[in-house]
Scaffold this motif. Structure first.
Motif, PDB file in Angstrom:
ATOM      1  N   ALA A  50       0.875  -1.166   0.000  1.00  0.00           N
ATOM      2  CA  ALA A  50       0.000   0.000   0.000  1.00  0.00           C
ATOM      3  C   ALA A  50       0.913   1.217   0.000  1.00  0.00           C
ATOM      4  N   TRP A  51       0.623   2.159  -0.915  1.00  0.00           N
ATOM      5  CA  TRP A  51       1.452   3.363  -0.997  1.00  0.00           C
ATOM      6  C   TRP A  51       0.611   4.543  -1.459  1.00  0.00           C
ATOM      7  N   PHE A  52       1.125   5.735  -1.184  1.00  0.00           N
ATOM      8  CA  PHE A  52       0.454   6.950  -1.635  1.00  0.00           C
ATOM      9  C   PHE A  52       1.473   7.880  -2.270  1.00  0.00           C
ATOM     10  N   ASN A  53       0.980   8.799  -3.073  1.00  0.00           N
ATOM     11  CA  ASN A  53       1.822   9.772  -3.762  1.00  0.00           C
ATOM     12  C   ASN A  53       1.960  11.007  -2.882  1.00  0.00           C
ATOM     13  N   ASN A  54       3.205  11.386  -2.612  1.00  0.00           N
ATOM     14  CA  ASN A  54       3.484  12.581  -1.828  1.00  0.00           C
ATOM     15  C   ASN A  54       4.356  13.506  -2.673  1.00  0.00           C
ATOM     16  N   ASP A  55       3.727  14.453  -3.370  1.00  0.00           N
ATOM     17  CA  ASP A  55       4.447  15.389  -4.246  1.00  0.00           C
ATOM     18  C   ASP A  55       5.328  14.667  -5.263  1.00  0.00           C
ATOM     19  N   GLY A  56       4.761  13.645  -5.919  1.00  0.00           N
ATOM     20  CA  GLY A  56       5.475  12.934  -6.968  1.00  0.00           C
ATOM     21  C   GLY A  56       6.357  11.793  -6.485  1.00  0.00           C
ATOM     22  N   LYS A  57       6.420  11.584  -5.202  1.00  0.00           N
ATOM     23  CA  LYS A  57       7.253  10.513  -4.626  1.00  0.00           C
ATOM     24  C   LYS A  57       6.327   9.489  -3.984  1.00  0.00           C
ATOM     25  N   ASP A  58       6.517   8.196  -4.323  1.00  0.00           N
ATOM     26  CA  ASP A  58       5.634   7.217  -3.698  1.00  0.00           C
ATOM     27  C   ASP A  58       6.176   6.815  -2.328  1.00  0.00           C
ATOM     28  N   VAL A  59       5.250   6.727  -1.382  1.00  0.00           N
ATOM     29  CA  VAL A  59       5.576   6.404   0.000  1.00  0.00           C
ATOM     30  C   VAL A  59       4.851   5.114   0.376  1.00  0.00           C
ATOM     31  N   SER A  60       5.618   4.050   0.594  1.00  0.00           N
ATOM     32  CA  SER A  60       5.051   2.768   1.021  1.00  0.00           C
ATOM     33  C   SER A  60       4.748   2.845   2.514  1.00  0.00           C
ATOM     34  N   PHE A  61       3.582   2.356   2.923  1.00  0.00           N
ATOM     35  CA  PHE A  61       3.288   2.386   4.355  1.00  0.00           C
ATOM     36  C   PHE A  61       2.808   1.054   4.921  1.00  0.00           C
ATOM     37  N   GLN A  62       2.560   0.069   4.067  1.00  0.00           N
ATOM     38  CA  GLN A  62       2.201  -1.242   4.583  1.00  0.00           C
ATOM     39  C   GLN A  62       2.423  -2.291   3.508  1.00  0.00           C
ATOM     40  N   PHE A  63       2.786  -3.498   3.965  1.00  0.00           N
ATOM     41  CA  PHE A  63       2.996  -4.644   3.089  1.00  0.00           C
ATOM     42  C   PHE A  63       2.099  -5.777   3.568  1.00  0.00           C
ATOM     43  N   PHE A  64       1.565  -6.526   2.620  1.00  0.00           N
ATOM     44  CA  PHE A  64       0.666  -7.630   2.918  1.00  0.00           C
ATOM     45  C   PHE A  64       1.198  -8.879   2.232  1.00  0.00           C
ATOM     46  N   ILE A  65       1.158 -10.012   2.921  1.00  0.00           N
ATOM     47  CA  ILE A  65       1.653 -11.270   2.364  1.00  0.00           C
ATOM     48  C   ILE A  65       0.605 -12.365   2.543  1.00  0.00           C
ATOM     49  N   GLU A  66       0.980 -13.591   2.209  1.00  0.00           N
ATOM     50  CA  GLU A  66       0.070 -14.731   2.241  1.00  0.00           C
ATOM     51  C   GLU A  66      -0.734 -14.787   3.539  1.00  0.00           C
ATOM     52  N   GLY A  67      -2.010 -15.107   3.383  1.00  0.00           N
ATOM     53  CA  GLY A  67      -2.871 -15.274   4.536  1.00  0.00           C
ATOM     54  C   GLY A  67      -3.467 -13.981   5.054  1.00  0.00           C
ATOM     55  N   GLN A  68      -3.260 -12.887   4.345  1.00  0.00           N
ATOM     56  CA  GLN A  68      -3.786 -11.606   4.792  1.00  0.00           C
ATOM     57  C   GLN A  68      -4.813 -11.065   3.809  1.00  0.00           C
ATOM     58  N   GLY A  69      -5.748 -10.309   4.341  1.00  0.00           N
ATOM     59  CA  GLY A  69      -6.712  -9.604   3.526  1.00  0.00           C
ATOM     60  C   GLY A  69      -6.226  -8.181   3.319  1.00  0.00           C
ATOM     61  N   VAL A  70      -6.583  -7.604   2.185  1.00  0.00           N
ATOM     62  CA  VAL A  70      -6.169  -6.230   1.895  1.00  0.00           C
ATOM     63  C   VAL A  70      -7.240  -5.534   1.065  1.00  0.00           C
ATOM     64  N   SER A  71      -7.461  -4.288   1.412  1.00  0.00           N
ATOM     65  CA  SER A  71      -8.329  -3.411   0.631  1.00  0.00           C
ATOM     66  C   SER A  71      -8.103  -2.003   1.144  1.00  0.00           C
ATOM     67  N   SER A  72      -8.675  -1.062   0.462  1.00  0.00           N
ATOM     68  CA  SER A  72      -8.771   0.290   1.017  1.00  0.00           C
ATOM     69  C   SER A  72     -10.108   0.283   1.737  1.00  0.00           C
ATOM     70  N   ILE A  73     -10.087  -0.169   2.978  1.00  0.00           N
ATOM     71  CA  ILE A  73     -11.335  -0.430   3.699  1.00  0.00           C
ATOM     72  C   ILE A  73     -12.213   0.806   3.779  1.00  0.00           C
ATOM     73  N   GLU A  74     -11.586   1.971   3.916  1.00  0.00           N
ATOM     74  CA  GLU A  74     -12.366   3.205   3.994  1.00  0.00           C
ATOM     75  C   GLU A  74     -13.136   3.428   2.688  1.00  0.00           C
ATOM     76  N   SER A  75     -12.462   3.216   1.578  1.00  0.00           N
ATOM     77  CA  SER A  75     -13.089   3.384   0.274  1.00  0.00           C
ATOM     78  C   SER A  75     -14.116   2.279   0.015  1.00  0.00           C
ATOM     79  N   PHE A  76     -13.751   1.056   0.346  1.00  0.00           N
ATOM     80  CA  PHE A  76     -14.613  -0.104   0.137  1.00  0.00           C
ATOM     81  C   PHE A  76     -15.933   0.049   0.896  1.00  0.00           C
ATOM     82  N   ARG A  77     -15.860   0.554   2.120  1.00  0.00           N
ATOM     83  CA  ARG A  77     -17.059   0.681   2.954  1.00  0.00           C
ATOM     84  C   ARG A  77     -17.879   1.938   2.673  1.00  0.00           C
ATOM     85  N   THR A  78     -17.203   3.039   2.259  1.00  0.00           N
ATOM     86  CA  THR A  78     -17.903   4.324   2.165  1.00  0.00           C
ATOM     87  C   THR A  78     -18.080   4.851   0.742  1.00  0.00           C
ATOM     88  N   ASN A  79     -17.498   4.160  -0.241  1.00  0.00           N
ATOM     89  CA  ASN A  79     -17.521   4.601  -1.642  1.00  0.00           C
ATOM     90  C   ASN A  79     -16.815   5.938  -1.857  1.00  0.00           C
TER      91      ASN A  79
END
Length: 180
Positions: A50-79
C-alpha cells in the motif's frame, strides 16, 4: 503486520464461491489512489504494498503477504476515493470479492463478522503504532523493529520500498544495514 484471517476455516466454506481467484503479475495495480474500491482481496500467494503519492514521490506504508486480507477499507465501505494505491510486488494469487458479496457474508455470518471486526481492529492498532513510531523513533530504531517483528518483509521486499516505508532514502538504509 501479520494480522491475518483465514478464509479456509469452516465458517468461510459456504461463501468461498463468492470469491474470484485471480493470478496477477508483479507490479499490477489493484486499486489506484483516488479511485473507489470495488473489491477486497485475500492473498493466497505473493506480496502487495500500500502506498500513496506525496508530491510525486511514492511512499510505502504497509505490506501484505500470504494469509492476509487487503483493501482500502475506507473506500470499500464508504464509496469514497481511496487515499492510497494497492500494487503487487510479486506475482500473486488472490481471491477477490465484491462489496455486495462481502456484505452478504457479513449479513449471514456473525462469526465472520466478528473475525472481520477483529481484523479491522488489529489493522487500526498497526496504524497507531506506525504513526507513533514515525513521530518518536529514528529510522534505525524503525529498521530494528522491522527486522525483529517482520524479518520476512526484509527478505522479500525491494530495498527502495523498505526505505520508503521507513521514511528514509535507499542510501540511508544501506548505511543502517552496514552498521549491523
Amino acid at each position: 503486520m501479520r494480522e491475518s484471517f483465514r478464509t479456509e476455516s469452516k465458517e468461510w466454506g459456504p461463501f468461498l464461491h463468492l470469491f474470484k481467484q485471480e493470478q496477477v503479475p508483479a507490479k499490477t495495480v489493484l486499486l489506484n489512489e483516488g479511485s473507489v474500491s470495488r473489491k477486497a482481496f485475500y492473498i493466497e500467494k505473493g506480496c502487495v504494498r500500500a502506498w500513496f503519492n506525496n508530491d510525486g514521490k511514492d511512499v510505502s506504508f504497509q505490506f501484505f503477504i500470504e494469509g492476509q486480507g487487503v483493501s482500502s477499507i475506507e473506500s470499500f465501505r464508504t464509496n469514497q476515493p481511496s487515499l492510497f494505491t494497492l500494487e503487487t510486488i510479486e506475482p500473486c494469487i488472490l481471491r477477490s470479492i465484491s462489496k455486495k458479496d462481502f456484505q452478504l457474508i457479513l449479513d449471514n455470518s456473525p462469526i465472520i463478522r466478528q473475525q472481520i471486526e477483529e481484523h479491522t481492529f488489529q489493522r487500526l492498532i498497526f496504524y497507531q503504532k506506525l504513526f507513533l513510531s514515525r513521530i518518536k523513533d529514528n529510522p534505525e530504531k524503525r529498521y530494528r523493529d522491522l527486522l525483529e517483528n517482520n524479518p520476512e518483509i526484509l527478505e522479500r521486499i525491494p530495498q527502495h520500498y523498505i526505505a520508503s516505508f521507513l521514511g528514509i532514502t535507499s542510501v540511508s538504509l544501506s548505511r543502517i544495514r552496514n552498521r549491523r
